[in-house]
Motif scaffolding. Structure first.
Motif, PDB file in Angstrom:
ATOM      1  N   ARG A 192       0.828  -1.214   0.000  1.00 12.59           N
ATOM      2  CA  ARG A 192       0.000   0.000   0.000  1.00 12.59           C
ATOM      3  C   ARG A 192       0.862   1.264   0.000  1.00 12.59           C
ATOM      4  O   ARG A 192       0.520   2.261  -0.637  1.00 12.59           O
ATOM      5  CB  ARG A 192      -0.943  -0.020   1.207  1.00 12.59           C
ATOM      6  CG  ARG A 192      -2.061  -1.032   1.080  1.00 12.59           C
ATOM      7  CD  ARG A 192      -2.884  -1.124   2.350  1.00 12.59           C
ATOM      8  NE  ARG A 192      -3.483   0.153   2.709  1.00 12.59           N
ATOM      9  CZ  ARG A 192      -4.146   0.351   3.854  1.00 12.59           C
ATOM     10  NH1 ARG A 192      -4.288  -0.648   4.718  1.00 12.59           N
ATOM     11  NH2 ARG A 192      -4.664   1.532   4.118  1.00 12.59           N
ATOM     12  N   ARG A 229       3.814   1.503  -1.361  1.00 14.23           N
ATOM     13  CA  ARG A 229       4.347   1.622  -2.724  1.00 14.23           C
ATOM     14  C   ARG A 229       3.302   2.221  -3.663  1.00 14.23           C
ATOM     15  O   ARG A 229       3.611   3.053  -4.514  1.00 14.23           O
ATOM     16  CB  ARG A 229       4.785   0.248  -3.235  1.00 14.23           C
ATOM     17  CG  ARG A 229       5.503   0.298  -4.583  1.00 14.23           C
ATOM     18  CD  ARG A 229       6.017  -1.063  -5.003  1.00 14.23           C
ATOM     19  NE  ARG A 229       4.929  -1.955  -5.332  1.00 14.23           N
ATOM     20  CZ  ARG A 229       4.807  -3.201  -4.910  1.00 14.23           C
ATOM     21  NH1 ARG A 229       5.719  -3.717  -4.105  1.00 14.23           N
ATOM     22  NH2 ARG A 229       3.792  -3.952  -5.278  1.00 14.23           N
ATOM     23  N   GLU A 230       2.058   1.819  -3.522  1.00 14.06           N
ATOM     24  CA  GLU A 230       0.987   2.372  -4.358  1.00 14.06           C
ATOM     25  C   GLU A 230       0.783   3.855  -4.063  1.00 14.06           C
ATOM     26  O   GLU A 230       0.519   4.647  -4.979  1.00 14.06           O
ATOM     27  CB  GLU A 230      -0.307   1.593  -4.106  1.00 14.06           C
ATOM     28  CG  GLU A 230      -0.249   0.146  -4.602  1.00 14.06           C
ATOM     29  CD  GLU A 230      -1.433  -0.675  -4.141  1.00 14.06           C
ATOM     30  OE1 GLU A 230      -2.191  -0.174  -3.277  1.00 14.06           O
ATOM     31  OE2 GLU A 230      -1.609  -1.800  -4.634  1.00 14.06           O
TER      32      GLU A 230
END
Length: 835
Positions: A88, A90-91
């Motif tokens: 999450r 990284r997103e």
């Protein structure tokens, strides 16, 4: 004694919530937030139980079901919780920012969680705070966790540069309760290593509305963005007087048992009394074959390369552990040790995947004292008490293992680092475990001992404390001599240098203050040449990426090379999304490159990736100096790269034309307000970097960032031309011909100088002569145009003749006559050389 509830996929089989006991007696309540139609998160009761602890600052303890600390859990569930949070993050950041992030976990409970978040993030390095000091290792920071049982945290990275990046900092804790710890951390680190983006990650976010507002206000005052990601969120409702009620309740239950000592346990189920059962098997030891040099965790930093080595080694480690356990080990608990959570967790998960055991669970010992009560509605059912056993112990006193006794484990695999493999371990924890399980197996992971030599050298200096460049643009491997008087009149310096009584690097010229007319010429030159420079920057950078390294470490030669290094770094980010490291080092003609800077680079980067960068070549003296200096440092490529190579001394360049690079027109005010470098025995010791000054007082005249911004703004328009030029260069014969050196030798003899060091070829070197030395005359290529406007103006101001000549391989050449006398003056009264 009641059997502890088993778990499946993170949920307890028992219908009684493990926070009921505390909620009923103290009135503590967990409140779920209003979702407003948003996707439902895991319910707080699925993730948390409640317990009481002996802590004067907070009575209750939120006990995580998925952390792997107090409650034995499936290693798959524990790993997935942290790894999913990392995905999450990284997103949220996007691929480009995620590639520059650093993950920081909190000791002791979140050390493993932070590792898992870093795994989910991708290629992020990881560091966790620690309470175990290392003699000789200077902390890179520290902070206080006010509500913790042990409040002081140390940051002890082996690589001091680990915290000095400017990408996002991801801070990981098991719970986010008030935000005080995070604020303390960010405040400490931002003062040293400012960043634009912080991400806070926790299993649960339990802040009040006031706490949320306080963090938002703090972030606004800092001028940075702060995001938060959690598996679940809510609030804890605490009635008035809860702290006093909690203390009274703890005292009441503890008084029902014997005093808590090493070997006794008071309160509830799990009183740890007596000797091991008759006929209990001795502790078995398994040799894991841990890879040599692989850190046991993130206490001193855990890099993507370390992660790759661990992933490669895990199948073999699990095989050896499974072989030691045999065919029927039954229900197995892999028990980590305080801050050592990640390595045991990964071992447990790998063992779980082998299918050897009936069931594998994972948890960790801790230093936090918590009341144990044998009730299905209470999160801590049993407690083992034992003495600290690491050497040196990171704090005196007892240690604890919760929910191990009475849990029905057939085998307990205790995983410790070698610092904890002491007689106290065997007499303490292992002896306690033998009373509650049929089999105890000990696996020892080598304690990682950081290499102390690299950190004897300081971290790179960065703006704004040193230089006017942004911190991410360059790290200066120099020592700050700003408070030392080093300037001497130009005439005195020249006389001393030519007489052999001083080296040019032992003092500094008085900084040239350009006139309004000269500044106008500089600006005009920049406007006219920005696109030309941008194309040269793109060309040399693309050539480096194609031929030298896909991830080069740029090392510019201070200070002329530094603006070029900054521009190359910016091109790599603009064109490829790369965030290349860039450092500036000192090289001194006749003295060599800064050896300590090379040692620092070799300790922190692969020398094969280091690319030395300079602004331009003249006759190639520095090119030769670098090659000679690197003979004692194998692994470094001695071939320098430059923006302009009119001397034809190098194979990697942006252009071979001798044109005006506007950064050559000025001194410190176009180079981050940093002086040229200084090497003097009374100022630079054997373990010091070379020195330089930061001219803060010249800030009003500084154009350093404006220069690189102006050039970088032209990148898009020259991109196609760069591609065409690079294609041609990659197949061209670019071997150095050293034509420039031959021309300098010819000029030296023709003009009766007989010293090539006093012949300064090219626009850049000629400008340096006029700004920093006592020039005799300037040779200019006949018909040279605007590229020499600033040279003509400086020569006029200093009373130096400009002689136009034919067949000059450079646009211009500056000459310093060897028979300099202080009494000779030009038409304007300026001192000149006498022939």
């Amino acid at each position: 004694m009641a059997r502890l509830p088993a778990t499946a996929k993170g949920k307890t089989i028992d219908t009684v919530w493990s926070g009921t006991w505390v909620a009923e007696r103290l009135g503590v309540r967990l409140r779920e937030p209003e979702t407003g139609g948003a996707p439902a998160r895991p319910a707080l009761r699925e993730l948390l139980g409640l317990a009481l602890r002996r802590n004067p600052k907070r009575a209750h303890l939120l006990v995580s079901q998925v952390l792997g600390k107090h409650v034995p859990q499936s290693p798959e569930v524990v790993y997935a919780a942290g790894h999913g949070l990392g995905v999450r993050v990284r997103e949220l950041l996007g691929a480009e920012a995620a590639a520059t992030a650093l993950v920081l976990g909190y000791a002791e409970t979140a050390t493993g969680l932070g590792h898992c978040v870093a795994d989910g993030l991708g290629a992020a390095p990881y560091l966790h705070s620690t309470r175990r000091p290392v003699p000789g290792l200077t902390p890179a920071g520290g902070f206080e966790e006010s509500h913790s049982h042990a409040t002081s945290h140390l940051l002890l990275p082996e690589d001091p540069a680990l915290l000095a990046g400017t990408g996002p900092l991801v801070l990981v804790d098991d719970e986010f309760s008030t935000g005080n710890t995070v604020l303390n951390t960010i405040r400490d680190l931002h003062a040293r290593y400012p960043r634009e983006h912080y991400v806070v990650v926790a299993l649960v976010d339990m802040r009040s509305a006031a706490d949320r507002a306080r963090l938002a206000e703090f972030a606004a005052g800092l001028g940075a963005r702060v995001d938060l990601i959690a598996l679940a969120a809510g609030t804890v409702e605490l009635p008035d007087g809860v702290l006093d009620k909690g203390r009274a309740l703890v005292a009441q239950y503890e008084s029902q048992g014997s005093p808590e000592t090493q070997g006794s346990h008071a309160g509830g189920v799990g009183r740890d009394r007596g000797a091991p059962p008759s006929g209990a098997a001795p502790v078995e030891r398994v040799e894991l074959g841990w890879p040599q040099g692989l850190p046991d965790g993130g206490r001193h930093g855990f890099t993507p390369a370390h992660r790759a080595r661990l992933e490669q080694a895990l199948p073999g480690l699990a095989e050896r552990l499974a072989a030691a356990l045999g065919d029927r080990p039954g229900r197995v608990l892999v028990l980590g040790n305080e801050e050592l959570m990640y390595a045991p967790l990964r071992l447990a998960r790998a063992l779980e995947e082998t299918g050897t055991a009936t069931e594998v669970r994972f948890s960790t010992t801790t230093r936090s004292p918590v009341l144990a009560v044998d009730d299905p509605g209470y999160a801590i059912r049993t407690r083992l008490v034992f003495p600290a056993h690491d050497d040196p112990a990171d704090g005196p006193g007892d240690r604890y293992a919760y929910n191990v006794a009475g849990a029905g484990f057939d085998t307990v695999v205790a995983v410790v680092d070698s610092a904890g493999d002491t007689p106290a371990l065997h007499d303490g924890l292992l002896e306690r475990l033998r009373r509650h399980t049929a089999r105890v197996v000990l696996a020892v992971v080598p304690s990682y001992v950081p290499t102390l030599e690299p950190i004897m050298l300081p971290a790179p200096l960065r703006g704004p404390a040193f230089s006017s460049y942004p911190a991410e643009d360059v790290g200066w491997l120099l020592q700050d001599l700003s408070d030392v008087a080093l300037e001497a009149p130009t005439e005195e310096r020249e006389e001393a240098i030519q007489a052999g009584g001083a080296h040019y690097a032992e003092s500094l010229p008085v900084e040239y203050q350009p006139s309004a007319r000269y500044q106008a010429l500089y600006q005009s030159a920049l406007d006219a040449s920005a696109a030309r420079i941008a194309q040269a920057v793109g060309t040399v950078t693309e050539t480096v990426l194609a031929e030298r390294s896909p991830a080069p470490v740029l090392v510019s030669l201070a200070r002329a090379g530094t603006p070029v290094g900054v521009l190359m770094r910016r091109w790599a980010r603009y064109r490829h999304g790369l965030d290349l490291p860039h450092y500036a080092v000192s090289i001194v003609r006749g003295r060599g490159i800064d050896a300590n800077a090379l040692r620092w680079l070799a300790a922190h980067h692969d020398p094969a990736d280091v690319v030395f960068v300079d602004g331009w070549t003249g006759k190639g003296a520095i090119t030769r100096e670098l090659r000679e200096a690197l003979r004692d440092f194998p692994g470094f490529d001695p071939e320098i790269v430059v923006l302009a190579d009119p001397g034809r001394c190098v194979a990697t360049y942006g252009t071979r034309e001798d044109f005006l690079i506007p950064s050559a027109c000025l001194n410190s005010t176009v180079s981050g307000l940093v002086s040229r470098t200084v090497l003097r025995a009374d100022l630079v010791g054997p373990d010091d970097f070379h020195g330089a000054k930061f001219y803060r007082e010249l800030a009003a005249a500084d154009v350093s960032t404006a220069f690189v911004d102006t050039v970088a703004a032209r990148f898009a328009e020259v991109a196609d031309a760069v591609d065409t030029q690079v294609k041609e260069l990659l197949v061209a014969d670019r071997a150095p011909t050293w034509e420039g050196w031959a021309a300098v030798e010819r000029i030296s003899e023709e003009y009766g100088i007989h010293d090539v060091n006093l012949v300064k070829p090219g626009v850049g070197e000629t400008t340096r002569v006029l700004l920093r030395r006592v020039p005799w005359k300037i040779l200019a290529q006949r018909g040279a145009g605007a590229d020499l406007d600033h040279v003509r103006l400086l020569a006029e101001q200093r009373g130096v003749p400009v002689e136009e000549v034919d067949d000059l391989p450079y646009t211009c050449v500056g000459l310093i006559h060897p028979r300099f006398t202080r009494g000779a003056t030009g038409a304007d009264g300026k001192a000149v050389a006498a022939k």
